[in-house]
Design an enzyme around this catalytic site. Structure first.
Site, PDB file in Angstrom:
ATOM      1  NE  ARG A 324      45.890  33.963  45.387  1.00  0.00           N
ATOM      2  CZ  ARG A 324      46.790  34.955  45.399  1.00  0.00           C
ATOM      3  NH1 ARG A 324      46.928  35.753  44.360  1.00  0.00           N
ATOM      4  NH2 ARG A 324      47.564  35.140  46.454  1.00  0.00           N
ATOM      5  CD  GLU A 353      48.470  31.044  39.477  1.00  0.00           C
ATOM      6  OE1 GLU A 353      49.435  31.135  40.264  1.00  0.00           O
ATOM      7  OE2 GLU A 353      47.629  31.930  39.327  1.00  0.00           O
ATOM      8  CG  HIS A 372      50.498  34.612  40.313  1.00  0.00           C
ATOM      9  ND1 HIS A 372      49.675  33.779  41.032  1.00  0.00           N
ATOM     10  CD2 HIS A 372      50.512  35.778  41.000  1.00  0.00           C
ATOM     11  CE1 HIS A 372      49.214  34.416  42.095  1.00  0.00           C
ATOM     12  NE2 HIS A 372      49.717  35.641  42.100  1.00  0.00           N
TER      13      HIS A 372
HETATM   14  N1  LIG Z   1      48.583  38.808  40.673  1.00  0.00           N
HETATM   15  C1  LIG Z   1      49.339  39.038  41.724  1.00  0.00           C
HETATM   16  O1  LIG Z   1      50.549  38.857  41.685  1.00  0.00           O
HETATM   17  C2  LIG Z   1      48.725  39.524  42.976  1.00  0.00           C
HETATM   18  C3  LIG Z   1      47.457  39.154  43.313  1.00  0.00           C
HETATM   19  N2  LIG Z   1      46.884  39.637  44.459  1.00  0.00           N
HETATM   20  C4  LIG Z   1      45.501  39.259  44.750  1.00  0.00           C
HETATM   21  O2  LIG Z   1      44.748  40.450  44.884  1.00  0.00           O
HETATM   22  C5  LIG Z   1      43.876  40.328  45.986  1.00  0.00           C
HETATM   23  C6  LIG Z   1      43.523  41.679  46.525  1.00  0.00           C
HETATM   24  O3  LIG Z   1      44.618  42.257  47.176  1.00  0.00           O
HETATM   25  P1  LIG Z   1      44.421  43.610  48.018  1.00  0.00           P
HETATM   26  O4  LIG Z   1      43.709  44.606  47.184  1.00  0.00           O
HETATM   27  O5  LIG Z   1      45.705  43.974  48.608  1.00  0.00           O
HETATM   28  O6  LIG Z   1      43.447  43.076  49.142  1.00  0.00           O
HETATM   29  P2  LIG Z   1      42.276  43.860  49.887  1.00  0.00           P
HETATM   30  O7  LIG Z   1      41.933  43.034  51.059  1.00  0.00           O
HETATM   31  O8  LIG Z   1      42.664  45.286  50.079  1.00  0.00           O
HETATM   32  O9  LIG Z   1      41.097  43.823  48.815  1.00  0.00           O
HETATM   33  C7  LIG Z   1      40.265  42.739  48.620  1.00  0.00           C
HETATM   34  C8  LIG Z   1      38.873  43.278  48.511  1.00  0.00           C
HETATM   35  O10 LIG Z   1      37.997  42.242  48.208  1.00  0.00           O
HETATM   36  C9  LIG Z   1      36.808  42.509  48.915  1.00  0.00           C
HETATM   37  N3  LIG Z   1      36.012  41.282  49.028  1.00  0.00           N
HETATM   38  C10 LIG Z   1      36.310  40.146  49.659  1.00  0.00           C
HETATM   39  N4  LIG Z   1      35.282  39.288  49.550  1.00  0.00           N
HETATM   40  C11 LIG Z   1      34.347  39.923  48.815  1.00  0.00           C
HETATM   41  C12 LIG Z   1      33.065  39.589  48.353  1.00  0.00           C
HETATM   42  N5  LIG Z   1      32.537  38.406  48.660  1.00  0.00           N
HETATM   43  N6  LIG Z   1      32.377  40.474  47.610  1.00  0.00           N
HETATM   44  C13 LIG Z   1      32.896  41.683  47.308  1.00  0.00           C
HETATM   45  N7  LIG Z   1      34.116  42.067  47.739  1.00  0.00           N
HETATM   46  C14 LIG Z   1      34.806  41.204  48.477  1.00  0.00           C
HETATM   47  C15 LIG Z   1      37.267  42.995  50.252  1.00  0.00           C
HETATM   48  O11 LIG Z   1      36.254  43.674  50.940  1.00  0.00           O
HETATM   49  C16 LIG Z   1      38.380  43.902  49.818  1.00  0.00           C
HETATM   50  O12 LIG Z   1      37.917  45.195  49.579  1.00  0.00           O
HETATM   51  C17 LIG Z   1      44.651  39.435  46.960  1.00  0.00           C
HETATM   52  O13 LIG Z   1      43.776  38.764  47.843  1.00  0.00           O
HETATM   53  C18 LIG Z   1      45.358  38.479  46.041  1.00  0.00           C
HETATM   54  O14 LIG Z   1      44.545  37.358  45.813  1.00  0.00           O
HETATM   55  C19 LIG Z   1      47.553  40.471  45.274  1.00  0.00           C
HETATM   56  C20 LIG Z   1      48.835  40.847  44.986  1.00  0.00           C
HETATM   57  C21 LIG Z   1      49.531  40.400  43.824  1.00  0.00           C
HETATM   58  O1  LIG Z   2      50.624  38.670  47.071  1.00  0.00           O
HETATM   59  C1  LIG Z   2      49.854  37.948  46.425  1.00  0.00           C
HETATM   60  O2  LIG Z   2      48.731  37.629  46.848  1.00  0.00           O
HETATM   61  C2  LIG Z   2      50.262  37.442  45.135  1.00  0.00           C
HETATM   62  O3  LIG Z   2      49.467  36.874  44.438  1.00  0.00           O
HETATM   63  C3  LIG Z   2      51.647  37.583  44.676  1.00  0.00           C
HETATM   64  O4  LIG Z   2      52.339  38.594  45.205  1.00  0.00           O
END
Ligand SMILES: NC(=O)C1=CN([C@@H]2O[C@H](COP(=O)(O)OP(=O)(O)OC[C@H]3O[C@@H](n4cnc5c(N)ncnc54)[C@H](O)[C@@H]3O)[C@@H](O)[C@H]2O)C=CC1
Ligand SMILES: O=C(O)C(=O)CO
Length: 406
Positions: A324, A353, A372
């Protein structure tokens, strides 16, 4: 006023929760007695809501949830209630790909916001009124105020994203609204994009390509467009969750990178499989050649990569962010890129964004910015639609969501 008693086991001592609601057929209330310890607090909200829905559906039976609630067995209880979703009204805040909206239309009244540009706050407030469920995008701010505007009948918010920082989850919990997201199905697509950004930024792919497009390519240059390579270098993954792991697998497996990572908990499997080492953020920043950000956006991670953090990175390093925009201090990043204090950056996410075209990051030749598109593949987005609709239907029926964050 209608009232329904819910019995709890002996261990449940006095403290009551009362919930009232309004429907076209009148007003109702539920009283719940709960345990002295608040271990069933979340469950109680769900129970209250199921009860509301049951009454709304015209069911008056007194239910004994004691044993099943204590065991957390929600499926049985909701199926026993046999609740209907037929008359529910839901709002979908954008067209989503795939066939899943057809399924939704079979069980609900569905309004889909038809524009490509999201509804304004004012429009959203108008549109949510009276809805039982919302299927929302990451660009919709769903806070307590909006839930109140929607009304007490609102029982589920299904976010079309894995990230749910746009939703006030605490506000949802206190209102008995369950919240769903779409994890896993977009992990590979987003990790692929993180790797693409890493290469694009480290090899000047966009500005070099533009040179060709603009007719400015004069000759092959021995000293032109020199970049940096990942092979045998150190990769720093900030946030070893699903996407962090998938990105690490690609780069460690494919390019033989050494792995450092930050995580709130030990990731034994990562260490075993990829030979990674869990370190403090400062160490990761100082020792990594490529830093890829994958933490969820929370109050703790907002501005995690600030001027101080960027100042610890190597001048030859590349920063990638697909998580993000708010996690990286953009002013500090502009400053670092301008001073060549880091080599380059690749961003799929920004604040705001869209980022205005005259923003210094957009103008920087050392920064690649994408709009994004991490999850933007047919496979991922169709699968996200399926999960989001499944979550919505389950929430309306008072059943456990396929992917819940509450
Ligand atoms: N660019 C895009 O289109 C996309 C962006 N995303 C972003 O990617 C992020 C991660 O997605 P996932 O890997 O599926 O989620 P996830 O929940 O598997 O991974 C997030 C990680 O961040 C860690 N975390 C949270 N707070 C923390 C902190 N204070 N210090 C250290 N680690 C911390 C969690 O423990 C977890 O391991 C989503 O929350 C979203 O914001 C996700 C999908 C698509
Ligand atoms: O899933 C998310 O969090 C995204 O940023 C877009 O898929």
């Amino acid at each position: 006023m209608e009232g329904v008693g819910i019995r709890f086991p002996e261990s449940v001592s006095a403290q009551s929760v009362r919930s009232t609601w309004h429907t076209s057929s009148g007003k109702g209330a539920v009283s719940v007695r709960r345990s002295g310890t608040l271990c069933f607090a979340d469950e109680l909200h769900r129970i209250i809501f199921r009860k509301r829905e049951a009454l709304v559906a015209g069911q008056r039976s007194i239910m004994s949830v004691s044993e099943k609630a204590a065991k957390g067995n929600r499926v049985d209880e909701t199926s026993r209630l046999g609740m209907e979703t037929m008359k529910h009204s839901v709002l979908v805040t954008r067209q989503i790909p795939g066939e899943s909206l057809k399924r939704l239309r079979e069980v609900c009244e569905v309004e889909v916001w038809p524009e490509a540009i999201p509804p304004s706050r004012e429009e959203l407030c108008r549109l949510v009124k009276g809805r039982h469920g919302l299927l929302t995008m990451l660009s919709d701010r769903i806070d307590g105020e909006l839930m109140d505007v929607a009304g007490e009948q609102l029982c589920v918010v299904s976010n079309y994203a894995v990230g749910f920082n746009n939703i006030d989850v605490d506000a949802a919990k206190t209102r008995g609204v369950v919240v769903g997201n779409t994890p896993d199905v977009l992990t590979d697509a987003t990790a692929d994009l993180a790797v693409s950004l890493l290469f694009a930024a480290s090899r000047h792919v966009l500005p070099a390509g533009n040179q060709v497009r603009e007719g400015e390519w004069k000759t092959w240059e021995p000293t032109g467009w020199l970049g940096v390579e990942p092979s045998d270098k150190t990769l720093g993954i900030v946030g070893m969750g699903r996407i962090g792991k998938a990105t690490a697998k690609r780069l460690v497996g494919g390019w033989g990178m050494n792995l450092l990572y930050t995580s709130r908990s030990d990731q034994g499997d990562v260490e075993k499989e990829l030979g990674g080492r869990r370190v403090e953020l400062d160490t990761l920043l100082a020792e990594s050649d490529f830093v890829s950000v994958h933490v969820a956006l929370t109050d703790e991670t907002r501005n995690l990569i600030d001027a101080d953090a960027i100042g610890k990175m190597k001048s030859t390093s590349v920063l990638v962010n697909t998580a993000r925009g708010e996690i990286v201090d953009q002013d500090a990043l502009v400053d670092a890129l301008n001073r060549r204090a880091i080599f380059a950056a690749g961003l799929d996410v920004t604040t705001p964004e869209p980022l205005p075209a005259d923003h210094a990051l957009v103008k920087s030749p050392h920064c690649v910015i994408l709009p994004h598109i991490g999850s933007a593949t047919h496979t991922s987005r169709n699968a996200m639609s399926e999960i989001a609709v499944d979550n919505l239907i389950a929430g309306l029926a008072g059943k456990p969501l396929r992917c819940s964050v509450t």
